[in-house]
Design a protein around this motif. Structure first.
Motif, PDB file in Angstrom:
ATOM      1  N   UNK A 103       1.223   2.133 -53.601  1.00 41.01           N
ATOM      2  CA  UNK A 103       2.000   2.755 -52.426  1.00 41.01           C
ATOM      3  C   UNK A 103       3.279   3.783 -53.051  1.00 41.01           C
ATOM      4  N   UNK A 104       3.650   4.311 -52.434  1.00 42.12           N
ATOM      5  CA  UNK A 104       4.826   5.300 -52.902  1.00 42.12           C
ATOM      6  C   UNK A 104       4.681   6.499 -53.363  1.00 42.12           C
ATOM      7  N   UNK A 105       5.662   7.007 -53.960  1.00 37.90           N
ATOM      8  CA  UNK A 105       5.604   8.706 -54.390  1.00 37.90           C
ATOM      9  C   UNK A 105       4.499   8.815 -55.539  1.00 37.90           C
ATOM     10  N   UNK A 106       3.529   9.709 -55.528  1.00 41.34           N
ATOM     11  CA  UNK A 106       2.553   9.697 -56.640  1.00 41.34           C
ATOM     12  C   UNK A 106       3.368   9.725 -57.923  1.00 41.34           C
ATOM     13  N   UNK A 107       4.343  10.522 -58.265  1.00 44.91           N
ATOM     14  CA  UNK A 107       5.125  10.707 -59.418  1.00 44.91           C
ATOM     15  C   UNK A 107       5.151   9.370 -60.159  1.00 44.91           C
ATOM     16  N   UNK A 108       5.693   8.383 -59.329  1.00 45.38           N
ATOM     17  CA  UNK A 108       5.896   6.975 -60.105  1.00 45.38           C
ATOM     18  C   UNK A 108       4.685   6.441 -60.525  1.00 45.38           C
ATOM     19  N   UNK A 109       3.485   6.872 -60.047  1.00 46.09           N
ATOM     20  CA  UNK A 109       2.198   6.302 -60.462  1.00 46.09           C
ATOM     21  C   UNK A 109       1.492   7.176 -61.776  1.00 46.09           C
ATOM     22  N   UNK A 110       1.692   8.543 -61.481  1.00 47.01           N
ATOM     23  CA  UNK A 110       0.895   9.604 -62.597  1.00 47.01           C
ATOM     24  C   UNK A 110       1.941   9.803 -63.592  1.00 47.01           C
ATOM     25  N   UNK A 112       3.281   8.618 -66.997  1.00 45.57           N
ATOM     26  CA  UNK A 112       2.947   7.443 -67.722  1.00 45.57           C
ATOM     27  C   UNK A 112       4.194   6.719 -68.235  1.00 45.57           C
ATOM     28  N   UNK A 113       5.562   7.402 -67.989  1.00 50.09           N
ATOM     29  CA  UNK A 113       6.663   6.621 -68.469  1.00 50.09           C
ATOM     30  C   UNK A 113       7.263   5.787 -67.366  1.00 50.09           C
ATOM     31  N   UNK A 114       6.798   5.601 -66.095  1.00 45.62           N
ATOM     32  CA  UNK A 114       7.333   5.130 -64.894  1.00 45.62           C
ATOM     33  C   UNK A 114       6.560   3.858 -64.783  1.00 45.62           C
ATOM     34  N   UNK A 115       5.790   3.572 -63.628  1.00 46.36           N
ATOM     35  CA  UNK A 115       5.071   2.419 -63.304  1.00 46.36           C
ATOM     36  C   UNK A 115       3.982   2.004 -64.349  1.00 46.36           C
ATOM     37  N   UNK A 116       3.117   3.008 -64.855  1.00 47.97           N
ATOM     38  CA  UNK A 116       2.315   2.541 -65.803  1.00 47.97           C
ATOM     39  C   UNK A 116       2.819   2.153 -67.107  1.00 47.97           C
ATOM     40  N   UNK A 117       3.957   2.499 -67.522  1.00 39.78           N
ATOM     41  CA  UNK A 117       4.613   1.894 -68.704  1.00 39.78           C
ATOM     42  C   UNK A 117       5.273   0.780 -68.532  1.00 39.78           C
ATOM     43  N   UNK A 118       6.116   0.547 -67.434  1.00 40.02           N
ATOM     44  CA  UNK A 118       6.953  -0.475 -66.917  1.00 40.02           C
ATOM     45  C   UNK A 118       5.980  -1.885 -66.662  1.00 40.02           C
ATOM     46  N   UNK A 119       4.849  -1.415 -65.808  1.00 36.81           N
ATOM     47  CA  UNK A 119       3.921  -2.692 -65.395  1.00 36.81           C
ATOM     48  C   UNK A 119       2.714  -2.931 -66.441  1.00 36.81           C
ATOM     49  N   UNK A 120       2.255  -1.827 -66.817  1.00 40.74           N
ATOM     50  CA  UNK A 120       1.354  -2.022 -67.540  1.00 40.74           C
ATOM     51  C   UNK A 120       1.227  -2.495 -69.137  1.00 40.74           C
ATOM     52  N   UNK A 121       2.319  -1.597 -69.743  1.00 43.17           N
ATOM     53  CA  UNK A 121       2.603  -1.863 -71.068  1.00 43.17           C
ATOM     54  C   UNK A 121       3.547  -2.933 -71.113  1.00 43.17           C
ATOM     55  N   UNK A 122       4.622  -3.166 -70.369  1.00 41.10           N
ATOM     56  CA  UNK A 122       5.479  -4.126 -70.729  1.00 41.10           C
ATOM     57  C   UNK A 122       5.152  -5.127 -69.945  1.00 41.10           C
ATOM     58  N   UNK A 123       5.341  -5.238 -68.761  1.00 41.23           N
ATOM     59  CA  UNK A 123       5.200  -6.527 -67.905  1.00 41.23           C
ATOM     60  C   UNK A 123       3.735  -7.216 -68.219  1.00 41.23           C
ATOM     61  N   UNK A 124       2.772  -6.358 -68.506  1.00 38.59           N
ATOM     62  CA  UNK A 124       1.463  -7.121 -68.750  1.00 38.59           C
ATOM     63  C   UNK A 124       1.442  -7.714 -69.872  1.00 38.59           C
ATOM     64  N   UNK A 125       1.987  -7.263 -70.931  1.00 40.38           N
ATOM     65  CA  UNK A 125       2.222  -7.751 -72.055  1.00 40.38           C
ATOM     66  C   UNK A 125       2.782  -8.953 -72.191  1.00 40.38           C
TER      67      UNK A 125
END
Length: 436
Positions: A103-110, A112-125
């Motif tokens: 969901x939401x603006x594409x910029x948040x997903x594309x 790499x310093x926004x959702x991908x970093x916060x969710x995949x790199x930080x939260x998932x780890x």
């Protein structure tokens, strides 16, 4: 002096075996399939590989639990601070759901310093590393190792850090456990009259670092795991040196040395005699009183799960806010100029980028890592050290400190953050100059 513990084979064996297991899991580097890292990291990577794509739903569930807990427990409106952070956790849940379901603006997903970093790199780890680390954390904290080490630190605590010898346990608890555990210890001893206001202030703002578990995440993010032991021990030393300096500066030096109102002062016993013998006896006392290993592991794991649920939503909300501010406003660029003279003086590669990255640490201690992932190793090392040793950040630690009975104000914490960041840059920069 406390009575001697009985050196039974059981208590001695429990101290040695359990402590050794904890040390191995956190500090001994081994190579598996060509990758050299600590066993804890190997185990976490294996669990995540087994879970595969399903792990993002587990992370989302943990964030949802963290967002719901303040409302389930009825703590969300105890104070303005609780209301603010409870609201931030709800925003964090929304952000996590937006990422998982697209969901939401594409910029948040594309970006790499926004959702991908916060969710995949930080939260998932963190979601998997912290609970797995918590399983083994009790082996470091519950069977006498902390007490054994603390005895040898007591002789220097008062002279260097102006705190009682018992504060060594707080300091060790932060590094091998968590700042939340150490702050609970500090606040309780302050309310019991075992710390003065100044001593409690120094311990809360000078020793309450993020734990070894979080340091592993930082090291992994910045590709420093091949240097793990070097990174860990230099960070520990730098953090304690910085604390030794700031206790002699404003605002710490001006904090009252009185005890809390209405308490009976209980200064600590001065330990004399053979320290090795006393350390052994203290370790046996702790080992004998440690109780059931399974119960201790479960308690530690439960605390790890609670920490995960508490911190992941704030990373997604305050972390996102900090990243947006860093990427799309000049705020942290301006703040970075406070630190630029020092990164330049220490010849840190990409000195301005590093200075501006470190300015984001006040929002969330992980944020600086996002801006230097591809930087030279010396720059990554400096950032990795400073984001630990600067110690203070709004997404978790500062609210924890403010929730204690220790008199602390946000303006004083901001002054301390600047002082600690500058001193950490100088010390970490000096190490990087010689080693990298």
């Amino acid at each position: 002096m406390k009575p001697s513990a009985t050196a039974t084979p059981g208590s001695a064996a429990k101290f040695i075996v359990c402590s050794a297991l904890g040390l191995i899991m956190f500090f001994v580097t081994i190579t598996i399939n060509g990758k050299s890292t600590i066993p804890l990291d190997h185990l976490t990577n294996w669990v995540r590989s087994v879970l595969g794509p399903s792990q993002k739903y587990i992370v989302l569930l943990a964030i949802a639990a963290g967002a719901a807990l303040p409302f389930i427990k009825g703590t969300w409106n105890r104070s303005r601070q609780d209301r603010i952070f409870s609201f931030c956790k709800l925003i964090g849940l929304l952000c996590a759901a937006m990422f998982v379901f697209g969901w939401g603006p594409a910029e948040l997903h594309t970006n790499k310093n926004l959702f991908p970093f916060l969710f995949t790199v930080l939260c998932s780890s963190l979601c998997f590393l912290i609970p797995i680390a918590a399983v083994f954390l009790s082996f470091l904290t519950d069977y006498g190792l902390m007490e054994f080490v603390a005895i040898f630190l007591q002789s220097v605590m008062r002279k260097i850090w102006k705190t009682p010898g018992r504060s060594a346990i707080d300091a060790v608890a932060s590094f091998v456990g968590s700042y939340s555990l150490a702050l609970l210890i500090t606040d309780r001893l302050y309310r019991e009259g075992k710390y003065t206001t100044k001593e409690a202030f120094i311990i809360a703002t000078g020793f309450s670092t993020v734990s070894t578990t979080f340091m592993v995440v930082v090291a992994k993010t910045l590709q420093l795991m091949p240097y793990w032991n070097f990174y860990f021990w230099t960070t520990l030393v730098i953090t304690f040196i910085v604390t030794a300096i700031v206790v002699r500066l404003y605002p710490t030096a001006h904090v009252t040395e009185a005890y809390a109102d209405g308490v009976t002062p209980q200064p600590e016993e001065v330990i004399t005699g053979n320290r090795l013998s006393r350390a052994w006896q203290e370790a046996l006392l702790a080992s004998s009183a440690s109780g059931n290993i399974g119960a201790n592991v479960w308690r530690s794991t439960r605390e790890g799960l609670h920490m995960v649920c508490n911190i992941l939503p704030t990373i997604m909300s305050i972390g996102l806010f900090g990243m947006l501010m860093a990427l799309y406003t000049p705020l942290f660029n301006w703040l970075g100029y406070i630190f630029y003279p020092f990164t330049a003086m220490m010849q840190v590669p990409d000195a301005l980028v590093v200075a501006q990255a470190l300015a984001t640490s006040i929002a969330e201690m992980f944020l600086p890592a996002a801006f230097v992932v591809k930087a030279a190793i010396a720059a990554r090392y400096v950032v990795a050290v400073v984001c630990i040793s600067e110690l203070l950040f709004f997404s978790a630690l500062i609210p924890c400190i403010l929730s204690t009975t220790i008199p602390v104000s946000i303006p004083k914490l901001l002054v301390l953050w600047v002082e600690r960041t500058i001193l950490s840059i100088i010390l970490a920069g000096a190490v990087a100059l010689f080693f990298f």
